[in-house]
Design an enzyme around this catalytic site. Structure first.
Site, PDB file in Angstrom:
ATOM      1  N   GLU A  66       6.277  -3.934 -11.537  1.00  0.00           N
ATOM      2  CA  GLU A  66       6.503  -2.983 -10.039  1.00  0.00           C
ATOM      3  C   GLU A  66       7.177  -4.496  -8.957  1.00  0.00           C
ATOM      4  O   GLU A  66       8.466  -4.376  -8.359  1.00  0.00           O
ATOM      5  CB  GLU A  66       4.454  -3.139  -9.634  1.00  0.00           C
ATOM      6  CG  GLU A  66       3.675  -2.745 -10.017  1.00  0.00           C
ATOM      7  CD  GLU A  66       3.599  -0.991  -9.475  1.00  0.00           C
ATOM      8  OE1 GLU A  66       4.480  -0.613  -8.921  1.00  0.00           O
ATOM      9  OE2 GLU A  66       2.726  -0.165 -10.013  1.00  0.00           O
ATOM     10  N   HIS A 119       8.427  -0.758  -9.477  1.00  0.00           N
ATOM     11  CA  HIS A 119       7.450  -0.383  -8.504  1.00  0.00           C
ATOM     12  C   HIS A 119       9.105   1.245  -8.081  1.00  0.00           C
ATOM     13  O   HIS A 119      10.277   0.937  -8.295  1.00  0.00           O
ATOM     14  CB  HIS A 119       8.165  -1.124  -6.946  1.00  0.00           C
ATOM     15  CG  HIS A 119       6.974  -0.372  -6.308  1.00  0.00           C
ATOM     16  ND1 HIS A 119       5.708  -0.266  -6.607  1.00  0.00           N
ATOM     17  CD2 HIS A 119       6.706  -0.875  -4.135  1.00  0.00           C
ATOM     18  CE1 HIS A 119       4.649  -0.020  -5.734  1.00  0.00           C
ATOM     19  NE2 HIS A 119       6.104  -0.257  -4.409  1.00  0.00           N
ATOM     20  N   SER A 143       2.898   3.324  -3.380  1.00  0.00           N
ATOM     21  CA  SER A 143       2.759   1.952  -2.821  1.00  0.00           C
ATOM     22  C   SER A 143       2.084   2.263  -1.204  1.00  0.00           C
ATOM     23  O   SER A 143       0.852   2.702  -1.701  1.00  0.00           O
ATOM     24  CB  SER A 143       4.547   2.089  -1.873  1.00  0.00           C
ATOM     25  OG  SER A 143       4.880   0.628  -2.062  1.00  0.00           O
TER      26      SER A 143
END
Ligand SMILES: *[C@@H]1O[C@H](CO)[C@@H](O)[C@H](O)[C@H]1NC(C)=O
Ligand SMILES: *[C@@H]1O[C@H](CO)[C@@H](O)[C@H](O)[C@H]1NC(C)=O
Ligand SMILES: *[C@@H]1O[C@H](CO)[C@@H](O)[C@H](O)[C@H]1NC(C)=O
Ligand SMILES: *[C@@H]1O[C@H](CO)[C@@H](O)[C@H](O)[C@H]1NC(C)=O
Ligand SMILES: *[C@@H]1O[C@H](CO)[C@@H](O)[C@H](O)[C@H]1NC(C)=O
Ligand SMILES: *[C@@H]1O[C@H](CO)[C@@H](O)[C@H](O)[C@H]1NC(C)=O
Length: 570
Positions: free
Chosen positions: A355, A470, A223
């Site tokens: 995600e 994610h 991330s």
């Protein structure tokens, strides 16, 4: 085993003997440039011990007048440094996981590094035995540059410590402390990036004493941590500090963040109004006011930005060089990539199939769907919006509304699908292509699409969704201690055998990359990226599926290329 390394190590050992101070009460101890550190032996999931050193300062703490300065070198310890427990986390408002996690101590003295070493490889400084030096997995945590830490509550080393690698995790300055930019010599921005580089330098100087090989460091992150890892790999300020890169669900070319002055001025405006400091005063006065402001006031300003923008506030910025700061980001990362920066590093790029969905609870809370209905242009990625020629924005918005929202029907789920496609998938594929065009070292690509029914994140957020969100990929190589609780035989992600096998596979995959520079033992199972962008589709444990782009992905690339062409004329 490399004989030369053994000799080098033996010589080093003699220079670092621990005879001068009493560490007899330590379970494990070693020397750093600042002095002796005392750690603990802890248990990996296979029952073996690992040596764990937590909360070691890697620089002088940026307190008082040092608040917005580049970090200074660490000071020597007084006596033995107790590294048995984690240090404070950096000041933050954790909008995501804060309410779900145990309270932790927080402070500006958060410049800390954690080092975990499989015990059988830990150099025993008392007996003087020498061991093989291990490759180092250097991890930059995520959290939108707003929150998080390198602590083992979220990045538990228990799985990776079953492999022959060292895990290093760090804290770096976040949010206003790490990324406020006034574009002047007092607060140019990007301190969070400089902090990570300072930690990499600390590793170069000290990791041998923990049994690590400074010549085999993998710079990695997920991330925002992936953005930073990749950004550092293309930065002119990071030469010689690592050998390869893992950028998971985040990289620094067009993607999540806009590094423009335009974006920074929007964020700064909200911030200064909220904290009641006049930004139009002379720059030195603004700096001094910010240094004098209590921590809580600055965090209040941070929260004000998040209330408006949702998830992202202060981010890196393209710098104009300033005298007392190392320039770390002189240009757009994509320009640097195009010039071949970072092409020498083998790189793994990872994605999850869904995600965006992780943002659902938070964006619902800030009524994002309503905001998007009022300002539909915000359904476009910020990086694109900020870079686009102004007159193209209405056209771009119409195209985007037609593609995702049947012109008018804006829902959060549809928006999050577009976030997955436009802010994660496409930019990662674009980066892979740009690397190929510069003749870069091998690039490995995966998309994680394993569907766990009882993933701890799903359970905590009480969500069901298609694909993998994610963060899910990395929870199969970092133990999510905060959610799973203490290790027992029952909770080792063993909601099903497949979860447990997926954990074994992902842990093996990433440690293979750290050890061999390739995620699969057999290169025919997972070749590096070629022009057609085939990738590893990770859906079942221990099943390789090196596959061509789906029609959906191909359409998405065409669609995004079109947006970019209209927006930037490229
Ligand atoms: C180190 O700190 C821990 C926790 O704060 C404490 O329990 C322990 O006794 C300390 N060890 C030493 C050697 O001071
Ligand atoms: C799009 O909206 C129109 C009317 O506004 C409707 O007739 C059509 O069914 C919608 N299409 C989809 C895929 O929802
Ligand atoms: C809007 O989208 C939702 C979800 O896809 C759908 O249920 C609804 O019928 C749509 N409404 C219109 C007017 O297209
Ligand atoms: C979880 O979600 C389901 C369906 O959306 C709902 O019925 C249930 O009450 C929720 N549970 C909790 C603990 O929020
Ligand atoms: C590597 O993969 C090829 C093709 O699938 C196979 O023939 C070979 O036996 C594999 N080698 C090893 C060591 O697994
Ligand atoms: C391989 O991945 C593709 C997605 O690209 C998927 O459609 C296909 O079902 C997968 N094959 C297997 C055997 O899992």
């Amino acid at each position: 085993m490399n004989t030369f390394r053994v000799i080098v190590f033996a010589v080093l050992y003699c220079a670092t003997c621990l005879c001068d101070l009493d560490v007899s009460s330590c379970e494990v101890a070693t020397r750093t440039e600042q002095g002796l550190v005392c750690g603990r032996r802890r248990k990996a999931t296979n029952g073996e011990d690992y040596a764990s050193f937590r909360g070691i300062p890697y620089a002088k703490q940026p307190l008082g007048r040092l608040r917005f300065k580049e970090l200074r070198p660490a000071e020597p310890f007084h006596g033995v440094f107790n590294a048995t427990e984690t240090g404070p986390i950096c000041p933050q408002v954790d909008i995501f996981f804060g309410p779900l996690m145990a309270p932790r101590s927080m402070g500006e003295d958060c410049i800390r590094i954690n080092i975990h070493v499989p015990y059988q490889f830990f150099p025993d400084v008392r007996t003087g035995s020498t061991k093989q030096l291990l490759p180092v997995f250097f991890w930059i945590h995520g959290g939108s540059l707003n929150y998080g830490s390198g602590d083992p509550d979220f990045y538990g080393p228990e799985y990776l410590m079953t492999k022959d690698i060292i895990l290093v995790t760090i804290n770096y300055r976040l949010n206003v402390f790490g990324f406020l930019s006034l574009g002047n010599k007092y607060i140019p921005g990007n301190n969070g990036i400089r902090d990570c580089i300072a930690a990499l330098k600390w590793v170069q100087k000290n990791i041998r004493n923990f049994g690590g090989d400074p010549d085999r460091v993998t710079l990695a992150g997920q991330s925002a941590g992936g953005v930073l890892a990749h950004m550092i790999s293309v930065s002119p300020a990071s030469k010689g500090l690592f050998k390869q890169v893992a950028a998971l669900s985040g990289q620094s070319a067009y993607g999540m963040f806009s590094y423009s002055r335009k974006y920074a001025s929007i964020v700064n405006a909200i911030f200064f109004i909220a904290i009641g400091i006049n930004p139009l005063q002379p720059p030195k006065k603004v700096h001094d006011d910010l240094v004098a402001a209590p921590l809580e006031r600055l965090l209040y300003g941070q929260k004000a930005i998040l209330d408006v923008l949702g998830v992202v506030a202060f981010v890196p910025i393209i710098e104009t060089p300033q005298p007392s700061f190392t320039t770390v980001l002189p240009k757009e990362p994509e320009e640097l990539v195009n010039e071949g920066a970072g092409k020498e590093y083998p790189t793994i790029i990872g994605l999850c199939s869904n995600e965006g969905i992780i943002l659902y609870p938070r964006l619902k809370e800030v009524h994002m769907a309503e905001k998007l209905k009022m300002m539909p242009a915000l359904t476009l990625p910020l990086s694109l919006l900020m870079a686009a020629n102004l007159e193209t924005i209405p056209v771009l918005t119409t195209i985007q509304l037609a593609k995702y929202f049947n012109y008018t029907n804006i829902t959060l789920i549809k928006f999050l699908n577009s976030v997955t496609d436009l802010s994660y998938t496409y930019p990662a594929q674009r980066l892979a292509r740009k690397r190929l065009a510069t003749g870069a070292a091998k690039t490995y690509f995966y998309q994680f699409n394993y569907k766990s029914k009882k993933h701890p994140l799903k359970l905590r957020f009480n969500m069901t969704y298609p694909g993998a969100a994610h963060l899910e990929d990395i929870t199969y190589f970092f133990r999510l201690n905060a959610f799973l609780g203490p290790q027992t035989k029952l909770n080792e992600l063993a909601h099903s055998d497949d979860d447990s096998r997926m954990k074994d596979w992902m842990t093996t995959m990433i440690s293979n990359f750290v050890i061999n520079g390739s995620p699969a033992v057999n290169e025919s199972d997972w070749p590096p990226c070629q022009e057609d962008l085939r990738y590893q589709h990770i859906e079942k444990p221990f099943k390789y599926n090196f596959t061509t782009l789906t029609p959906y992905m191909k359409d998405n690339i065409k669609y995004c290329n079109r947006l970019f062409k209209i927006a930037l004329g490229v």
